[in-house]
Design a protein around this motif. Structure first.
Motif, PDB file in Angstrom:
ATOM      1  N   SER A  30      50.645  51.450  42.606  1.00  0.00           N
ATOM      2  CA  SER A  30      51.027  51.726  43.996  1.00  0.00           C
ATOM      3  C   SER A  30      51.669  50.492  44.585  1.00  0.00           C
ATOM      4  N   GLU A  31      52.391  50.686  45.687  1.00  0.00           N
ATOM      5  CA  GLU A  31      53.054  49.561  46.329  1.00  0.00           C
ATOM      6  C   GLU A  31      52.060  48.637  47.015  1.00  0.00           C
ATOM      7  N   SER A  32      50.929  49.177  47.476  1.00  0.00           N
ATOM      8  CA  SER A  32      49.901  48.356  48.115  1.00  0.00           C
ATOM      9  C   SER A  32      48.784  48.117  47.122  1.00  0.00           C
ATOM     10  N   PRO A  33      48.676  46.930  46.601  1.00  0.00           N
ATOM     11  CA  PRO A  33      47.682  46.669  45.564  1.00  0.00           C
ATOM     12  C   PRO A  33      46.269  46.585  46.127  1.00  0.00           C
ATOM     13  N   ILE A  34      45.304  46.707  45.263  1.00  0.00           N
ATOM     14  CA  ILE A  34      43.896  46.521  45.604  1.00  0.00           C
ATOM     15  C   ILE A  34      43.519  45.088  45.247  1.00  0.00           C
ATOM     16  N   LEU A  35      42.830  44.426  46.148  1.00  0.00           N
ATOM     17  CA  LEU A  35      42.399  43.047  45.918  1.00  0.00           C
ATOM     18  C   LEU A  35      40.940  43.043  45.490  1.00  0.00           C
ATOM     19  N   PHE A  36      40.676  42.390  44.369  1.00  0.00           N
ATOM     20  CA  PHE A  36      39.314  42.227  43.861  1.00  0.00           C
ATOM     21  C   PHE A  36      38.955  40.746  43.925  1.00  0.00           C
ATOM     22  N   VAL A  37      37.824  40.454  44.590  1.00  0.00           N
ATOM     23  CA  VAL A  37      37.336  39.084  44.707  1.00  0.00           C
ATOM     24  C   VAL A  37      35.940  39.032  44.110  1.00  0.00           C
ATOM     25  N   VAL A  38      35.780  38.198  43.083  1.00  0.00           N
ATOM     26  CA  VAL A  38      34.489  38.032  42.425  1.00  0.00           C
ATOM     27  C   VAL A  38      33.912  36.700  42.882  1.00  0.00           C
ATOM     28  N   ARG A  39      32.753  36.754  43.574  1.00  0.00           N
ATOM     29  CA  ARG A  39      32.107  35.547  44.089  1.00  0.00           C
ATOM     30  C   ARG A  39      30.901  35.211  43.220  1.00  0.00           C
ATOM     31  N   VAL A  84      34.999  31.309  42.580  1.00  0.00           N
ATOM     32  CA  VAL A  84      35.526  32.545  43.148  1.00  0.00           C
ATOM     33  C   VAL A  84      36.744  32.942  42.324  1.00  0.00           C
ATOM     34  N   LEU A  85      36.751  34.163  41.821  1.00  0.00           N
ATOM     35  CA  LEU A  85      37.869  34.694  41.045  1.00  0.00           C
ATOM     36  C   LEU A  85      38.465  35.863  41.808  1.00  0.00           C
ATOM     37  N   SER A  86      39.773  35.855  42.000  1.00  0.00           N
ATOM     38  CA  SER A  86      40.431  36.956  42.714  1.00  0.00           C
ATOM     39  C   SER A  86      41.662  37.401  41.924  1.00  0.00           C
ATOM     40  N   PHE A  87      41.925  38.684  41.968  1.00  0.00           N
ATOM     41  CA  PHE A  87      43.118  39.239  41.345  1.00  0.00           C
ATOM     42  C   PHE A  87      43.418  40.564  42.005  1.00  0.00           C
ATOM     43  N   GLN A  88      44.650  41.011  41.866  1.00  0.00           N
ATOM     44  CA  GLN A  88      45.058  42.283  42.444  1.00  0.00           C
ATOM     45  C   GLN A  88      45.395  43.262  41.342  1.00  0.00           C
ATOM     46  N   VAL A  89      45.286  44.541  41.693  1.00  0.00           N
ATOM     47  CA  VAL A  89      45.658  45.614  40.787  1.00  0.00           C
ATOM     48  C   VAL A  89      46.538  46.592  41.564  1.00  0.00           C
ATOM     49  N   PRO A  90      47.769  46.873  41.102  1.00  0.00           N
ATOM     50  CA  PRO A  90      48.333  46.409  39.843  1.00  0.00           C
ATOM     51  C   PRO A  90      48.634  44.899  39.869  1.00  0.00           C
ATOM     52  N   LEU A  91      48.407  44.284  38.707  1.00  0.00           N
ATOM     53  CA  LEU A  91      48.661  42.859  38.544  1.00  0.00           C
ATOM     54  C   LEU A  91      50.129  42.658  38.193  1.00  0.00           C
ATOM     55  N   ILE A  92      50.826  41.854  38.994  1.00  0.00           N
ATOM     56  CA  ILE A  92      52.248  41.607  38.769  1.00  0.00           C
ATOM     57  C   ILE A  92      52.392  40.261  38.057  1.00  0.00           C
ATOM     58  N   PHE A 104      29.109  38.882  43.191  1.00  0.00           N
ATOM     59  CA  PHE A 104      29.544  40.032  43.979  1.00  0.00           C
ATOM     60  C   PHE A 104      31.008  40.312  43.703  1.00  0.00           C
ATOM     61  N   VAL A 105      31.345  41.602  43.631  1.00  0.00           N
ATOM     62  CA  VAL A 105      32.729  42.036  43.456  1.00  0.00           C
ATOM     63  C   VAL A 105      33.146  42.758  44.729  1.00  0.00           C
ATOM     64  N   ASP A 106      34.039  42.143  45.484  1.00  0.00           N
ATOM     65  CA  ASP A 106      34.536  42.716  46.736  1.00  0.00           C
ATOM     66  C   ASP A 106      35.846  43.428  46.476  1.00  0.00           C
ATOM     67  N   VAL A 132      34.731  41.668  33.819  1.00  0.00           N
ATOM     68  CA  VAL A 132      35.035  42.639  34.872  1.00  0.00           C
ATOM     69  C   VAL A 132      36.304  43.383  34.477  1.00  0.00           C
ATOM     70  N   SER A 133      36.216  44.716  34.407  1.00  0.00           N
ATOM     71  CA  SER A 133      37.359  45.532  34.006  1.00  0.00           C
ATOM     72  C   SER A 133      37.682  46.515  35.120  1.00  0.00           C
ATOM     73  N   VAL A 134      38.963  46.594  35.488  1.00  0.00           N
ATOM     74  CA  VAL A 134      39.405  47.432  36.604  1.00  0.00           C
ATOM     75  C   VAL A 134      40.595  48.268  36.152  1.00  0.00           C
ATOM     76  N   LEU A 135      40.579  49.546  36.516  1.00  0.00           N
ATOM     77  CA  LEU A 135      41.688  50.450  36.237  1.00  0.00           C
ATOM     78  C   LEU A 135      42.046  51.161  37.523  1.00  0.00           C
TER      79      LEU A 135
END
Length: 792
Positions: free
Chosen positions: A96-105, A110-118, A151-153, A89-92
């Motif tokens: 921004s100050e409010s990251p996007i949350l990606f949850v892979v079920r 379950v794999l979750s990460f945010q972008v931008p990744l800190i 699923f990628v939420d 799974v690749s995300v670009l």
């Protein structure tokens, strides 16, 4: 009630069948409900627009997400039991100050990460990454083939729309093939991992990861097949085996450690380079300041190769035993050829011949060199200050007293060995246990490209190669014991050769040397259980002992009555080991330490020079400065006379030049490896004294017998080859573990031993040969009266 309304709202808005929500499990449902509650902009329980899309592999989805909407991408793929495919799974997204949350079920994860990744570095410095790529773990399937859904939420708390790109693709060559190199690119936010399955008949493999780039620093990890896979800088050390690397990394993996007969090879690029010896980045001005990480992509390649099998282990052990046991056979052969043909001790002269030679020979000094008084036999000042001394002048003490004095050397070193070795063994066992339990292979500095494990030991070959020190040390003790027995029998027979001819034979120092050689093997083996900078003194302590004992033995040959006592000698060696530890701990770049050590080194050299020049007939008291001024005035200014003892003066001047030069080098260069620097000082002094001894022996009209000459030539050649392999430098604890691995190299002997193992082989043989040289170099004097053997 909140969760129940959350469930109903999600099921209604998704438009999908309930089974799709049931598959991820209750935990995922609860997580998603909590996310929806948090994402609501109004009261608790407020719903938002959730859209589910059927998605496909290798398609880039450009979309926008806000706190009011959530997108779910539904994927499906066929999983086969006999074939493993990786999914990535690749995300670009924009920073921004409010990251996007990606949850892979997935089915079982379950794999979750945010972008931008800190990601955080040293001192909690923060590095944001807007391009994130993660590989999904692949749990094994029992069916021959089945369709799995995941699923990628995508959601965010930002009220403003945030653009992102999502792409899901299959990973080519996700399963590594034996002896086949695979090249890939990784970065801190885009780690990579691959699967390897043990083929039939292979129980051990070596995983090698290489790169042409020193930096950025990276970590390779070996993990069991399970979810989740720990593939970020902040969690890669949680499970499995791992090590930092710059250009090279290698881990030996055994099938018995992985019940599934397979494992993951995980490669993570670190956010900072300090762990690999790189520069330290600036400290942020504000605690919450984000630092631009820059381009930290790294191109690497991975290859898995079968390691050696049990037959190679057996061959290595048989080779090691065969090499050193052959010295036992050779010793028996030499003993048979030299001594068995002699039915009697034909080399011994009769009482009458010795008596005649004694009457014919004058004293070792002329009559006008001393006052002919009865106290010449007891007054040390009269005897030791003569211009020309012979061994008979310095061999006046009772031989039984001297024998007991020198036996103390053996008993003391045996006691030291027991008290030194036991805590060392306990400590290295603890080190090895920590390595095995934590999986942190940065603790020990092995040559990972030629480290063959056996049981709990990580590098059995480095331990086995130290067997030569033990076996040859024992052989030397047996040779000395044989000589001791023969000499004692000669004394019982009142053999005049044994009583009044040759260098006085005291074997205590020889026994101590053999014991030190055996202990060197034991402690070197202990050091190689887990070599690092905190226990390097284990490997060098008895090297100092051996060098010191050899110098003492050389001096004792011509000065048996005035040689240092065992207590004084071991106290000095203890001070050397003490400074060795201080140098390892505090010596690196510490100017104050090097100044103090250099001053002590020079003062010790001067004091020892005075002691040797005056044969101990001087006093260190308040009047020493006055006496020094008087000697300078009378001998240098008033009459300008030369030194009384020319030979001793030449040796001591050269010794001072060498030692002052070494002190200046240490003070200017401040070498990181202080222990080796200290050992170099000891070896240089030993070689200088040995060369002086040989030159003076030949200059005095003595000769070196054929056997001793063979030992000298053989030992010199072996030392030359040994030093060549020593300086190959397969690892170095003066640098970081990652930098040390850049020096790692493959095995070169029987696919089992590396260059350092060959150094162990050759150095043990060379030390054994050196001991034999000291034992036999004065055999030509066994029939020469002691009043004809010069002291130098």
């Amino acid at each position: 009630m909140v969760l129940r309304s959350c469930w109903k709202s999600r099921h209604k808005n998704s438009g999908g069948p309930a089974p799709c929500w049931i598959r991820p499990g209750l935990v995922a449902v609860l997580c998603l409900c909590v996310i929806q509650i948090g994402c609501g902009s109004g009261a608790v329980g407020e719903t938002k627009n959730v859209v589910q899309k059927d998605a496909e592999f290798d398609v880039t989805y450009n979309d926008t997400v806000t706190s009011e909407n959530q997108t779910i991408y539904a994927f499906n793929h066929t999983v086969s039991r006999n074939k493993t495919e990786g999914v990535r799974v690749s995300v670009l997204s924009q920073l921004s100050e409010s990251p996007i949350l990606f949850v892979v079920r997935q089915k079982q994860a379950v794999l979750s990460f945010q972008v931008p990744l800190i990601l955080r570095g040293l001192y909690q410095r923060k590095y944001p990454y807007n391009h994130v790529a993660r590989t999904l773990c692949q749990p094994p399937t029992r069916a021959a083939s089945e369709t799995q859904y995941f699923f990628v939420d995508v959601s965010t708390l930002s009220t403003q729309g945030t653009n992102y790109q999502l792409r899901v693709s299959r990973v080519e060559s996700f399963t590594l093939q034996t002896n086949k190199k695979f090249t890939f690119t990784a970065s801190p936010s885009q780690p990579q991992y691959f699967k390897y399955v043990f083929p039939d008949g292979v129980d051990t493999v070596i995983v090698k990861v290489n790169s042409d780039m020193n930096f950025p620093c990276s970590v390779m990890s070996i993990q069991d097949i399970q979810c989740p896979v720990y593939d970020l800088d902040n969690n890669v050390a949680f499970i499995g085996m791992y090590q930092t690397m710059t250009k090279k990394g290698a881990i030996t993996v055994q099938r018995k450690d992985f019940p599934s007969n397979s494992f993951y090879v995980v490669v993570v690029v670190k956010t900072e380079d300090e762990a690999c010896g790189g520069p330290l980045r600036f400290y942020p001005l504000r605690p919450d300041e984000l630092i631009d990480a820059g381009n930290r992509s790294k191109v690497l390649d991975v290859m898995v190769s079968p390691a050696i099998n049990s037959e190679v282990y057996v061959m290595g052990m048989l080779f090691c035993l065969g090499i050193f046991l052959s010295f036992y056979l050779l010793t028996l052969l030499v003993a048979y050829l030299l001594f068995c043909p002699l039915s009697t001790f034909s080399s011994e002269r009769s009482l009458d011949s010795v008596g005649r030679s004694r009457q014919e020979s004058l004293s070792s000094v002329e009559e006008d060199d001393y006052d002919t008084l009865d106290d010449i036999d007891s007054d040390k000042n009269i005897v030791r200050t003569k211009k020309y001394l012979c061994v008979s002048d310095l061999a006046r003490k009772d031989k039984r007293v001297l024998s007991k004095k020198y036996q103390i050397y053996f008993w003391n070193i045996a006691t030291i060995a027991v008290f030194y070795a036991l805590p060392v063994i306990q400590l290295v066992i603890t080190y090895q246990t920590v390595v095995n339990v934590t999986g942190n292979q940065d603790i020990c500095y092995y040559n990972f490209l030629c480290a063959h494990p056996l049981g709990a030991l990580s590098a059995f070959n480095n331990i086995l190669s130290n067997l030569g020190y033990v076996l040859l040390g024992l052989l030397f003790l047996l040779i000395v014991l044989k000589r001791d027995i023969v000499h004692n029998r000669a004394l019982v027979r009142n053999s005049l050769n044994a009583l009044e001819c040759g260098i006085p034979k005291h074997f205590g120092l020889f026994y101590a040397m053999g014991t030190a050689l055996m202990m060197e093997g034991l402690l070197s083996a202990c050091y190689h259980v887990c070599p690092n900078y905190t226990n390097f003194q284990f490997d060098t302590s008895f090297m100092y002992m051996i060098a010191g004992l050899c110098m003492l033995k050389l001096y004792q040959k011509r000065h048996p009555d005035i040689n240092a006592s065992a207590y004084t000698a071991y106290a000095c060696l203890a001070m050397v080991i003490f400074f060795s530890v201080l140098g390892v701990v505090f010596g690196k770049g510490n100017a104050a330490f090097w100044i103090v050590f250099s001053v002590i080194h020079i003062l010790a050299t001067l004091l020892l020079s005075i002691q040797l020049y005056y044969m101990g007939r001087w006093r260190l008291d308040s009047g020493i400065l006055r006496r020094m001024v008087y000697i300078v005035y009378t001998d240098c200014i008033r009459q300008c006379s030369g030194p009384m003892y020319i030979d001793r003066m030449v040796l001591l001047v050269m010794g001072n030049i060498v030692n002052w030069s070494l002190a200046a080098y240490g003070l200017i260069e401040r070498p990181n490896d202080f222990a080796s620097y200290l050992l170099a000082i000891a070896i240089c002094n030993l070689l200088l004294y040995f060369a002086f001894y040989i030159i003076m022996k030949l200059r005095s009209g003595e000769r070196i017998q054929c056997l001793a000459l063979v030992y000298i030539l053989f030992t010199a050649v072996v030392w030359g080859f040994a030093l060549y392999f020593f300086f190959q430098g397969l690892s170095t604890w003066q640098k970081t573990p990652a930098e040390s691995r850049e020096h790692n190299r493959d095995c070169i002997l029987l696919s089992f031993f590396d260059d350092h193992d060959i150094w162990h082989f050759l150095s043990s043989i060379a030390m054994f040969g050196s001991f034999l040289v000291l034992l036999t170099m004065d055999d030509d004097l066994d029939t020469v009266q002691r009043d004809k053997i010069y002291v130098f």
